[in-house]
Design an enzyme around this catalytic site. Structure first.
Site, PDB file in Angstrom:
ATOM      1  N   GLU A 259      49.063  32.210  46.757  1.00  0.00           N
ATOM      2  CA  GLU A 259      49.544  30.862  46.614  1.00  0.00           C
ATOM      3  C   GLU A 259      48.854  30.522  45.094  1.00  0.00           C
ATOM      4  OE1 GLU A 259      51.701  29.237  48.669  1.00  0.00           O
ATOM      5  OE2 GLU A 259      51.264  31.140  50.055  1.00  0.00           O
ATOM      6  N   CYS A 296      47.403  21.872  42.030  1.00  0.00           N
ATOM      7  CA  CYS A 296      48.358  22.918  41.974  1.00  0.00           C
ATOM      8  C   CYS A 296      49.920  22.463  42.008  1.00  0.00           C
ATOM      9  CB  CYS A 296      48.610  24.024  43.253  1.00  0.00           C
ATOM     10  SG  CYS A 296      48.611  23.175  44.722  1.00  0.00           S
TER      11      CYS A 296
HETATM   12  P1  NAP Z   1      40.961  31.387  40.403  1.00  0.00           P
HETATM   13  O1  NAP Z   1      40.177  31.722  38.961  1.00  0.00           O
HETATM   14  O2  NAP Z   1      42.073  32.488  40.473  1.00  0.00           O
HETATM   15  O3  NAP Z   1      39.820  31.780  41.579  1.00  0.00           O
HETATM   16  C1  NAP Z   1      40.247  32.049  43.038  1.00  0.00           C
HETATM   17  C2  NAP Z   1      39.433  33.178  43.533  1.00  0.00           C
HETATM   18  O4  NAP Z   1      39.989  34.601  43.195  1.00  0.00           O
HETATM   19  C3  NAP Z   1      37.971  33.113  43.179  1.00  0.00           C
HETATM   20  O5  NAP Z   1      37.232  33.843  44.059  1.00  0.00           O
HETATM   21  C4  NAP Z   1      38.059  34.130  42.155  1.00  0.00           C
HETATM   22  O6  NAP Z   1      36.760  34.817  41.743  1.00  0.00           O
HETATM   23  C5  NAP Z   1      39.023  35.325  42.567  1.00  0.00           C
HETATM   24  N1  NAP Z   1      39.491  36.029  41.387  1.00  0.00           N
HETATM   25  C6  NAP Z   1      40.301  35.418  40.167  1.00  0.00           C
HETATM   26  N2  NAP Z   1      40.554  36.434  39.631  1.00  0.00           N
HETATM   27  C7  NAP Z   1      40.327  37.480  40.193  1.00  0.00           C
HETATM   28  C8  NAP Z   1      40.540  38.963  39.828  1.00  0.00           C
HETATM   29  N3  NAP Z   1      41.164  39.325  38.766  1.00  0.00           N
HETATM   30  N4  NAP Z   1      40.050  39.908  40.820  1.00  0.00           N
HETATM   31  C9  NAP Z   1      39.536  39.571  41.871  1.00  0.00           C
HETATM   32  N5  NAP Z   1      39.197  38.099  42.155  1.00  0.00           N
HETATM   33  C10 NAP Z   1      39.536  37.130  41.415  1.00  0.00           C
HETATM   34  O7  NAP Z   1      41.710  30.095  40.580  1.00  0.00           O
HETATM   35  P2  NAP Z   1      40.753  28.717  40.789  1.00  0.00           P
HETATM   36  O8  NAP Z   1      40.359  28.529  39.404  1.00  0.00           O
HETATM   37  O9  NAP Z   1      39.773  28.630  41.805  1.00  0.00           O
HETATM   38  O10 NAP Z   1      41.701  27.553  41.168  1.00  0.00           O
HETATM   39  C11 NAP Z   1      42.727  26.940  40.404  1.00  0.00           C
HETATM   40  C12 NAP Z   1      44.134  27.624  40.288  1.00  0.00           C
HETATM   41  O11 NAP Z   1      44.564  27.722  41.791  1.00  0.00           O
HETATM   42  C13 NAP Z   1      45.218  26.836  39.843  1.00  0.00           C
HETATM   43  O12 NAP Z   1      45.813  27.758  39.119  1.00  0.00           O
HETATM   44  C14 NAP Z   1      45.833  25.975  40.956  1.00  0.00           C
HETATM   45  O13 NAP Z   1      47.013  25.645  40.552  1.00  0.00           O
HETATM   46  C15 NAP Z   1      45.757  27.073  41.883  1.00  0.00           C
HETATM   47  N6  NAP Z   1      45.927  26.481  43.339  1.00  0.00           N
HETATM   48  C16 NAP Z   1      47.050  26.829  44.003  1.00  0.00           C
HETATM   49  C17 NAP Z   1      47.214  26.061  45.199  1.00  0.00           C
HETATM   50  C18 NAP Z   1      48.455  26.597  45.981  1.00  0.00           C
HETATM   51  O14 NAP Z   1      48.363  26.062  47.390  1.00  0.00           O
HETATM   52  N7  NAP Z   1      49.453  27.005  45.605  1.00  0.00           N
HETATM   53  C19 NAP Z   1      46.444  25.254  45.725  1.00  0.00           C
HETATM   54  C20 NAP Z   1      45.216  25.031  44.934  1.00  0.00           C
HETATM   55  C21 NAP Z   1      45.156  25.649  43.728  1.00  0.00           C
HETATM   56  P3  NAP Z   1      36.195  34.325  40.357  1.00  0.00           P
HETATM   57  O15 NAP Z   1      35.761  32.814  40.303  1.00  0.00           O
HETATM   58  O16 NAP Z   1      34.893  35.363  40.455  1.00  0.00           O
HETATM   59  O17 NAP Z   1      36.865  34.483  39.245  1.00  0.00           O
END
Ligand code: NAP
Length: 490
Positions: A259, A296
């Site tokens: 998501e 999001c």
């Molecule tokens: P994120 O940076 O993508 O991090 C989410 C998790 O994934 C973290 O544990 C992160 O580790 C890991 N991760 C990120 N890139 C990775 C990679 N290349 N390889 C392996 N693991 C990886 O997201 P966030 O900043 O925490 O959250 C914000 C985002 O989430 C926004 O874009 C928001 O819109 C979205 N969101 C979506 C929903 C939905 O229901 N669709 C709900 C809430 C939030 P690291 O921190 O070490 O990078």
């Protein structure tokens, strides 16, 4: 020192440690968290695999009791979680209470669903002796151990005990959580509550593990291990996409329920605009800026009619957005990405960027509105990408045909809002159908933020909003991401 949570206790082997960050104080927190060692990762995988058989065969009623026990454990340490949640995220105590209650309600909703509505037997077809056809019993079973990645913007409701973990446990699937490195202590406290709850049942302790890492190594090892049978991810598009690439390298394909972000377009039709100028500009200004727009479902793109009402709406919205309070963002990385993306979008469309003025404290986002034209939107693929933070893009349109082209040009989204009269609603069914091909939820005359956790919610949408538009991440239907059917024939 905080260790990895495996087999019902805490392991302190680790390979190195890291700290979280307090965005309101703009400094690193003093606590240390151990990144999981290979041995600890192996124990988590092995115990998830070993515990699957008995957990998958447990009754839904027993799993319901587990969820209620987790509720009890969380409530007991609520004060402690509150303090750490605010320290690691910069979010307010008011927001903590909203999210904590949402998390508790989500657990209770699933507990009640398992007891009252969840049917393990999906359907039965009696045998037909005349035609010599067998009897069929179609049952649901858990898919296997699930790997969960939570998002930083919901340290509780989309994290260690967020919707992915709750629905996987409800389905009878052991869970391995990769803790979000921005909120490791919040995750640890919640993980501790889960472990305590499990210890009060006769479930195998291996049904829940939580591991820490400050790099992507852990994610790579876990995702490529054959004992993991599904992945739940909530986070950025880049993160979700990276996991998709890793999954595609597996010998055995497994589902990834990622998501991701969304720009949640808002389509304003002319008829009601004059009457609703004040109301709509107020609710949308709050929806863009609340908690620094770190949702999001934050509305990120507005299609506004090119007429005097449309211009007045944009003036009012801009004024109210700038008047709303500013908030610190979750982490310097998110703050820096927000500042960079605002400038990138400006360069992409050469529009007018109107930002909050003055010096704000470090990590505090300057909310902004970017005014451009529908032509720039139609000529660019990247202008519509999510800007995570208090920002919205305004695009003036003149004709229905332009709106239709804009919808055709849209990437998949979690939501879209349509602001219009009942008559316009009836007369624009063609556009609304077109829109339904691009989004998971259409909101009439309201804001997209505030996703109700209930049976009938659909929180998802076509790629790139998610990797599988057929499933929801919120509500009881989300359990079906982690079940599969099996037919017994005799
Ligand atoms: P994120 O940076 O993508 O991090 C989410 C998790 O994934 C973290 O544990 C992160 O580790 C890991 N991760 C990120 N890139 C990775 C990679 N290349 N390889 C392996 N693991 C990886 O997201 P966030 O900043 O925490 O959250 C914000 C985002 O989430 C926004 O874009 C928001 O819109 C979205 N969101 C979506 C929903 C939905 O229901 N669709 C709900 C809430 C939030 P690291 O921190 O070490 O990078």
């Amino acid at each position: 020192m905080f260790g990895n949570q495996i087999l019902g206790s805490v392991s302190y082997q680790g390979i190195r440690h890291f700290s979280s960050f307090d965005p309101t104080k703009n400094r690193e927190n003093s606590e240390h968290f151990l990144c999981a060692s290979d041995e600890e990762i192996e124990i988590a995988l092995q115990s998830a695999s070993i515990s699957f058989d008995s957990f998958a065969q447990s009754t839904p009623q027993k799993r319901s009791l587990l969820l209620l026990q987790i509720v009890a454990e969380l409530i007991e340490i609520q004060e402690n979680i509150k303090h750490i949640y605010c320290k690691e995220s910069g979010l307010s105590t008011d927001r903590f209470f909203i999210e904590f209650n949402r998390t508790i309600n989500q657990l209770r909703l699933f507990a009640s669903f398992l007891t009252n509505s969840y049917l393990e037997i999906q359907s039965e077809t009696p045998e037909n002796t005349d035609l010599s056809l067998p009897k069929l019993i179609k049952k649901r079973i858990g898919i296997g151990p699930v790997l969960v990645f939570g998002a930083s913007n919901f340290p509780l409701a989309y994290s260690t005990i967020g919707g992915d973990t709750v629905s996987a446990l409800a389905a009878g699937c052991p869970v391995i959580v990769k803790a979000h490195p921005f909120q490791p202590e919040t995750s640890y406290l919640v993980g501790n509550a889960i472990q305590k709850a499990i210890s009060k049942t006769d479930f195998h302790p291996g049904i829940f593990s939580q591991l820490f890492d400050d790099s992507y190594d852990l994610a790579k090892i876990l995702i490529q291990d054959s004992r993991v049978k599904a992945v739940g991810f909530t986070g950025s598009f880049s993160g979700g996409n990276a996991l998709l690439e890793l999954i595609n390298k597996r010998e055995e394909p497994i589902p990834l329920f990622a998501e991701m972000g969304s720009s949640n377009p808002v389509f304003i039709f002319p008829e009601l605009l004059k009457e609703k100028l004040d109301k709509w500009s107020t609710i949308f200004a709050k929806s863009i800026t609340n908690d620094a727009g770190q949702f999001c479902t934050k509305p990120g793109i507005f299609f506004v009619p090119t007429n005097s009402d449309g211009r007045e709406f944009v003036d009012l919205l801009t004024k109210k957005v700038l008047e709303e309070p500013s908030f610190t963002m979750l982490h310097p990385k998110i703050f820096n990405a927000f500042e960079a993306k605002k400038r990138e979008r400006l360069e992409e469309c050469s529009g007018e960027l109107i930002e909050k003025k003055g010096d704000l404290v470090p990590c505090m986002a300057k909310q902004a509105i970017l005014i451009s034209s529908i032509e720039s939107f139609l000529n660019s693929k990247s202008l519509q990408k999510e800007v995570f933070g208090p920002f919205a893009l305004i695009l003036y349109y003149s004709t229905k045909a332009e709106l239709a082209s804009a919808i055709d040009h849209l990437d998949g989204q979690l939501t879209a809002s349509i602001l219009l009269s009942d008559e316009e609603f009836v007369n624009n069914q063609d556009l609304i159908f077109k829109l339904s091909q691009k989004v998971g939820r259409i909101i009439k005359n309201g804001v997209p933020t505030g996703v109700r956790v209930c049976d009938n919610m659909h929180h998802g949408g076509p790629f790139p909003a998610t990797t599988d538009s057929r499933f929801t991440a919120v509500g009881t239907d989300s359990i079906h991401r982690f079940t599969r059917s099996v037919v017994f024939q005799n």
